[in-house]
Motif scaffolding. Structure first.
Motif, PDB file in Angstrom:
ATOM      1  N   SER A  35       0.783  -1.238  -0.027  1.00  0.00           N
ATOM      2  CA  SER A  35       0.122  -0.080   0.024  1.00  0.00           C
ATOM      3  C   SER A  35       0.750   1.346   0.107  1.00  0.00           C
ATOM      4  O   SER A  35       0.655   2.364  -0.523  1.00  0.00           O
ATOM      5  N   GLY A  36       1.874   1.318   0.795  1.00  0.00           N
ATOM      6  CA  GLY A  36       2.715   2.625   0.983  1.00  0.00           C
ATOM      7  C   GLY A  36       3.467   2.619  -0.462  1.00  0.00           C
ATOM      8  O   GLY A  36       3.635   3.961  -0.970  1.00  0.00           O
ATOM      9  N   ALA A  37       3.881   1.695  -1.104  1.00  0.00           N
ATOM     10  CA  ALA A  37       4.646   1.844  -2.239  1.00  0.00           C
ATOM     11  C   ALA A  37       3.582   2.396  -3.379  1.00  0.00           C
ATOM     12  O   ALA A  37       4.143   3.069  -4.286  1.00  0.00           O
ATOM     13  N   ALA A  50       1.084   4.133  -2.754  1.00  0.00           N
ATOM     14  CA  ALA A  50       0.490   5.539  -2.671  1.00  0.00           C
ATOM     15  C   ALA A  50       1.831   6.327  -3.104  1.00  0.00           C
ATOM     16  O   ALA A  50       1.621   7.566  -3.717  1.00  0.00           O
ATOM     17  N   ARG A  51       2.975   5.779  -2.633  1.00  0.00           N
ATOM     18  CA  ARG A  51       4.236   6.867  -3.270  1.00  0.00           C
ATOM     19  C   ARG A  51       4.313   6.742  -4.770  1.00  0.00           C
ATOM     20  O   ARG A  51       4.541   8.027  -5.293  1.00  0.00           O
ATOM     21  N   LEU A  52       3.940   5.550  -5.185  1.00  0.00           N
ATOM     22  CA  LEU A  52       3.953   5.863  -6.816  1.00  0.00           C
ATOM     23  C   LEU A  52       2.753   6.929  -7.495  1.00  0.00           C
ATOM     24  O   LEU A  52       3.010   7.649  -8.259  1.00  0.00           O
ATOM     25  N   LEU A  66       1.581   9.620  -5.884  1.00  0.00           N
ATOM     26  CA  LEU A  66       2.213  10.932  -5.821  1.00  0.00           C
ATOM     27  C   LEU A  66       3.553  11.220  -6.687  1.00  0.00           C
ATOM     28  O   LEU A  66       3.694  12.406  -7.025  1.00  0.00           O
ATOM     29  N   GLU A  67       4.199  10.426  -7.154  1.00  0.00           N
ATOM     30  CA  GLU A  67       5.424  10.374  -7.991  1.00  0.00           C
ATOM     31  C   GLU A  67       4.837  10.627  -9.400  1.00  0.00           C
ATOM     32  O   GLU A  67       5.578  11.245 -10.113  1.00  0.00           O
ATOM     33  N   THR A 104      10.036   3.191 -12.048  1.00  0.00           N
ATOM     34  CA  THR A 104       9.694   3.451 -10.499  1.00  0.00           C
ATOM     35  C   THR A 104       8.948   2.939  -9.921  1.00  0.00           C
ATOM     36  O   THR A 104       8.954   2.559  -8.677  1.00  0.00           O
ATOM     37  N   LEU A 108       9.886   0.873  -6.541  1.00  0.00           N
ATOM     38  CA  LEU A 108       9.171   1.184  -5.162  1.00  0.00           C
ATOM     39  C   LEU A 108       8.751  -0.142  -4.552  1.00  0.00           C
ATOM     40  O   LEU A 108       8.761  -0.334  -3.382  1.00  0.00           O
ATOM     41  N   GLU A 137      11.626  -1.931  -2.995  1.00  0.00           N
ATOM     42  CA  GLU A 137      11.962  -1.276  -1.657  1.00  0.00           C
ATOM     43  C   GLU A 137      11.272  -1.797  -0.369  1.00  0.00           C
ATOM     44  O   GLU A 137      11.934  -2.178   0.376  1.00  0.00           O
ATOM     45  N   CYS A 138      10.023  -2.354  -0.585  1.00  0.00           N
ATOM     46  CA  CYS A 138       9.050  -2.594   0.408  1.00  0.00           C
ATOM     47  C   CYS A 138       9.038  -4.186   0.225  1.00  0.00           C
ATOM     48  O   CYS A 138       8.267  -4.929   1.128  1.00  0.00           O
TER      49      CYS A 138
END
Length: 185
Positions: free
Chosen positions: A22-24, A26-28, A30-31, A92, A96, A99-100
């Motif tokens: 979920s965090g990855a 969400a970051r995507l 925003l990116e 990207t 991401l 990373e998780c």
């Protein structure tokens, strides 16, 4: 583009035992506009990402999310910029996810190269309109909707132009949009 990230499930009380993408995602999300702005600046043309949907997990409060999807349209007025945008978004997303600790799959749908008019043919159209006394307007910015006509302009010289439906017509796909029945086909 459809981006799927898969982690591993776990009880919500022990999130450290699973991988939640979920965090990855969400970051995507925003990116995406940052990536589009970077490509737009490099190529000097309109380049745009629009999130059309996003989902992670389920309505199961005892289980952490372990899979999610993000759907976005990728657009540009130049095919080279669109290709770079697509590669950058996919790269990207994979970074991401890695990373998780999640896996990442991507799939592209309705891929249309940019519709780029041939200048000589466009000048012929403008001359013909002027000769017939037809009012026309050369837009400062291109229409943003995708069009399969780009496949033709990638193969042969072509021109794509729009015959308007009037200044009172509401924008396409908005709540007020209604086809003007008075238009003839």
């Amino acid at each position: 583009a459809e981006i799927t990230m898969r982690g591993t499930p776990t009880h919500a009380a022990y999130p450290e035992n699973g991988v939640n993408p979920s965090g990855a995602l969400a970051r995507l999300a925003l990116e995406l506009p940052v990536i589009a702005d970077r490509v737009s600046e490099k190529y000097g043309c309109m380049t745009l990402t629009t999130i059309v949907g996003m989902r992670t997990g389920e309505r199961a409060f005892g289980v952490a999310a372990s899979e999610g999807k993000l759907w976005a349209t990728l657009r540009s007025e130049r095919t080279a910029a669109l290709n770079e945008l697509t590669d950058s978004v996919i790269g990207t997303a994979k970074e991401l996810a890695a990373e998780c600790g999640a896996e990442c799959e991507t799939e592209l749908f309705d891929v249309f190269p940019a519709t780029e008019n041939n200048d000589a043919l466009l000048n012929n159209v403008k001359a013909a309109l002027e000769k017939e006394g037809v009012e026309w307007e050369d837009l400062d910015v291109p229409f943003r909707w995708s069009e399969d006509f780009g496949h033709y302009t990638a193969c042969v010289p072509a021109v794509f132009f729009v015959i308007g439906s009037g200044e009172e017509t509401k924008p396409l796909h908005t709540a007020e949009d209604e086809y003007p029945d008075g238009l003839a086909y």
